[in-house]
Enzyme design. Sequence first.
Site, PDB file in Angstrom:
ATOM      1  N   ASN A 173      49.972  43.225  62.543  1.00 29.03           N
ATOM      2  CA  ASN A 173      50.944  43.282  61.455  1.00 29.03           C
ATOM      3  C   ASN A 173      51.966  44.360  61.815  1.00 29.03           C
ATOM      4  O   ASN A 173      51.671  45.542  61.720  1.00 29.03           O
ATOM      5  CB  ASN A 173      50.209  43.632  60.146  1.00 29.03           C
ATOM      6  CG  ASN A 173      51.156  43.846  58.986  1.00 29.03           C
ATOM      7  OD1 ASN A 173      52.365  43.575  59.094  1.00 29.03           O
ATOM      8  ND2 ASN A 173      50.623  44.339  57.873  1.00 29.03           N
ATOM      9  N   TRP A 174      53.151  43.914  62.213  1.00 32.60           N
ATOM     10  CA  TRP A 174      54.160  44.885  62.691  1.00 32.60           C
ATOM     11  C   TRP A 174      54.802  45.650  61.539  1.00 32.60           C
ATOM     12  O   TRP A 174      55.541  46.590  61.752  1.00 32.60           O
ATOM     13  CB  TRP A 174      55.241  44.174  63.498  1.00 32.60           C
ATOM     14  CG  TRP A 174      54.754  43.501  64.756  1.00 32.60           C
ATOM     15  CD1 TRP A 174      53.463  43.479  65.242  1.00 32.60           C
ATOM     16  CD2 TRP A 174      55.532  42.736  65.684  1.00 32.60           C
ATOM     17  NE1 TRP A 174      53.415  42.765  66.407  1.00 32.60           N
ATOM     18  CE2 TRP A 174      54.665  42.301  66.706  1.00 32.60           C
ATOM     19  CE3 TRP A 174      56.888  42.396  65.758  1.00 32.60           C
ATOM     20  CZ2 TRP A 174      55.110  41.532  67.777  1.00 32.60           C
ATOM     21  CZ3 TRP A 174      57.332  41.626  66.819  1.00 32.60           C
ATOM     22  CH2 TRP A 174      56.449  41.201  67.824  1.00 32.60           C
ATOM     23  N   LYS A 175      54.576  45.187  60.335  1.00 34.59           N
ATOM     24  CA  LYS A 175      55.199  45.798  59.137  1.00 34.59           C
ATOM     25  C   LYS A 175      56.720  45.877  59.353  1.00 34.59           C
ATOM     26  O   LYS A 175      57.285  44.983  59.971  1.00 34.59           O
ATOM     27  CB  LYS A 175      54.560  47.152  58.836  1.00 34.59           C
ATOM     28  CG  LYS A 175      53.030  47.037  58.729  1.00 34.59           C
ATOM     29  CD  LYS A 175      52.349  48.247  58.148  1.00 34.59           C
ATOM     30  CE  LYS A 175      50.849  48.013  58.075  1.00 34.59           C
ATOM     31  NZ  LYS A 175      50.115  49.131  57.491  1.00 34.59           N
ATOM     32  N   HIS A 226      48.965  42.013  50.859  1.00 36.47           N
ATOM     33  CA  HIS A 226      48.746  43.305  51.527  1.00 36.47           C
ATOM     34  C   HIS A 226      48.894  44.425  50.495  1.00 36.47           C
ATOM     35  O   HIS A 226      49.735  44.338  49.598  1.00 36.47           O
ATOM     36  CB  HIS A 226      49.760  43.477  52.665  1.00 36.47           C
ATOM     37  CG  HIS A 226      49.415  44.620  53.570  1.00 36.47           C
ATOM     38  ND1 HIS A 226      49.632  45.927  53.211  1.00 36.47           N
ATOM     39  CD2 HIS A 226      48.836  44.650  54.791  1.00 36.47           C
ATOM     40  CE1 HIS A 226      49.199  46.713  54.189  1.00 36.47           C
ATOM     41  NE2 HIS A 226      48.718  45.966  55.161  1.00 36.47           N
ATOM     42  N   GLU A 242      50.279  47.185  50.637  1.00 39.15           N
ATOM     43  CA  GLU A 242      51.635  47.763  50.551  1.00 39.15           C
ATOM     44  C   GLU A 242      52.529  46.899  49.674  1.00 39.15           C
ATOM     45  O   GLU A 242      53.421  47.411  48.988  1.00 39.15           O
ATOM     46  CB  GLU A 242      52.214  47.922  51.968  1.00 39.15           C
ATOM     47  CG  GLU A 242      51.540  49.088  52.691  1.00 39.15           C
ATOM     48  CD  GLU A 242      51.510  48.960  54.207  1.00 39.15           C
ATOM     49  OE1 GLU A 242      52.237  48.129  54.763  1.00 39.15           O
ATOM     50  OE2 GLU A 242      50.726  49.715  54.835  1.00 39.15           O
ATOM     51  N   GLU A 270      40.973  45.591  53.883  1.00 40.31           N
ATOM     52  CA  GLU A 270      41.676  46.792  54.334  1.00 40.31           C
ATOM     53  C   GLU A 270      41.603  47.870  53.250  1.00 40.31           C
ATOM     54  O   GLU A 270      42.402  47.857  52.306  1.00 40.31           O
ATOM     55  CB  GLU A 270      43.151  46.471  54.591  1.00 40.31           C
ATOM     56  CG  GLU A 270      43.387  45.409  55.625  1.00 40.31           C
ATOM     57  CD  GLU A 270      44.806  45.472  56.188  1.00 40.31           C
ATOM     58  OE1 GLU A 270      44.935  45.599  57.406  1.00 40.31           O
ATOM     59  OE2 GLU A 270      45.771  45.438  55.399  1.00 40.31           O
ATOM     60  N   GLY A 291      46.840  53.480  58.029  1.00 41.32           N
ATOM     61  CA  GLY A 291      47.842  54.402  58.565  1.00 41.32           C
ATOM     62  C   GLY A 291      47.457  55.861  58.430  1.00 41.32           C
ATOM     63  O   GLY A 291      48.284  56.751  58.594  1.00 41.32           O
ATOM     64  N   SER A 294      43.486  51.581  60.447  1.00 35.83           N
ATOM     65  CA  SER A 294      43.371  52.488  61.597  1.00 35.83           C
ATOM     66  C   SER A 294      42.473  51.942  62.709  1.00 35.83           C
ATOM     67  O   SER A 294      41.756  52.704  63.351  1.00 35.83           O
ATOM     68  CB  SER A 294      42.906  53.879  61.140  1.00 35.83           C
ATOM     69  OG  SER A 294      43.836  54.436  60.225  1.00 35.83           O
ATOM     70  N   GLY A 315      47.706  47.471  62.290  1.00 37.12           N
ATOM     71  CA  GLY A 315      49.058  47.926  61.972  1.00 37.12           C
ATOM     72  C   GLY A 315      49.639  48.722  63.125  1.00 37.12           C
ATOM     73  O   GLY A 315      50.133  48.174  64.108  1.00 37.12           O
ATOM     74  N   GLY A 316      49.558  50.030  63.032  1.00 38.74           N
ATOM     75  CA  GLY A 316      50.189  50.934  64.010  1.00 38.74           C
ATOM     76  C   GLY A 316      49.887  50.589  65.465  1.00 38.74           C
ATOM     77  O   GLY A 316      50.791  50.572  66.310  1.00 38.74           O
TER      78      GLY A 316
HETATM   79  P1  13P Z   1      47.017  50.619  60.413  1.00 40.71           P
HETATM   80  O1  13P Z   1      46.308  49.903  61.535  1.00 40.71           O
HETATM   81  O2  13P Z   1      48.311  51.233  60.829  1.00 40.71           O
HETATM   82  O3  13P Z   1      46.105  51.531  59.671  1.00 40.71           O
HETATM   83  O4  13P Z   1      47.453  49.457  59.356  1.00 40.71           O
HETATM   84  C1  13P Z   1      46.518  48.554  58.915  1.00 40.71           C
HETATM   85  C2  13P Z   1      47.212  47.508  58.149  1.00 40.71           C
HETATM   86  O5  13P Z   1      47.686  47.750  57.054  1.00 40.71           O
HETATM   87  C3  13P Z   1      47.339  46.176  58.754  1.00 40.71           C
HETATM   88  O6  13P Z   1      47.788  45.244  57.832  1.00 40.71           O
END
Ligand code: 13P
Length: 262
Positions: free
Chosen positions: A11-13, A104, A106, A176, A182, A222, A243-244
């Site tokens: 997920n590149w956000k 998600h 977020e 998640e 993050g 993470s 994510g990251g």
């Molecule tokens: P991180 O891997 O950056 O913690 O993000 C997880 C995430 O929200 C994937 O959708």
Amino acid sequence: MSSRRPLVAGNWKMNLTAAQGVQLVQKVDEFCRDLTAGTRENVDVVVAPPFTAIHSASTVIDIDRMQLGLGAQNMHWEDEGAFTGEISPTMLRAARVGYVILGHSERREHFFETDEMINKKVKAAFERGITPILCCGESLETREAEDTLTFIEGQIRAGLVGISAATATGLVVAYEPIWAIGTGRTATPKMAEEVCEHIRTVLEDMFGPTIKSNTRILYGGSVKAENAELFFSEENIDGALVGGAALTADTFNPIIAAAAKV
Ligand code: 13P
């Protein structure tokens, strides 16, 4: 070990331009092609770029015949209309998108998405042949109050209201925990396993034993090369929503390798 094929989704956000996205997709594909025969087939890999990078990623995946899935990070439930700033399932299908991340945390937190909206999106995704990756996850407050399992069950049931067992085939769930996203702070594999196992019992109650045993449940929060294998060796965890660490090939590819090995 389960019979479910692991899935690693990036997920590149709100990161990476279209050009940067193409470069990343190419590096991930190169790595996947180099995985030894008999290993590559063991894992599904999905990239979920922001909307502006979807078309170029889709084109390069198609032209170079890459074995990569393409995902979106959100979508509206209507096919078209006066919804400024929104993207429809039909548009995603036309861009050869096969997966969509829905609910998600977020989006729930910053854009006030409710379970009801998420449920409409999940239904629209199924109707259009796009695989929903339905996200759930508790806050630290909920975890500390020991309400996690009840809370997650509520999110899963609400997200899947009105969906039949026949339709729910192919569903992907991502667990998640919000406090692990993050932050560098992960759930322990046992904590994640406990929740994923519970999600499976909820799915069984809603849809029966086949959906229970066939649905892929991912862990997210993470995930990195260093911890991925620990999560993947849990019975009820079938991959990761990353994510990251999905933003560079150097950090994403080892996670793919870890899933392929399990
Ligand atoms: P991180 O891997 O950056 O913690 O993000 C997880 C995430 O929200 C994937 O959708």
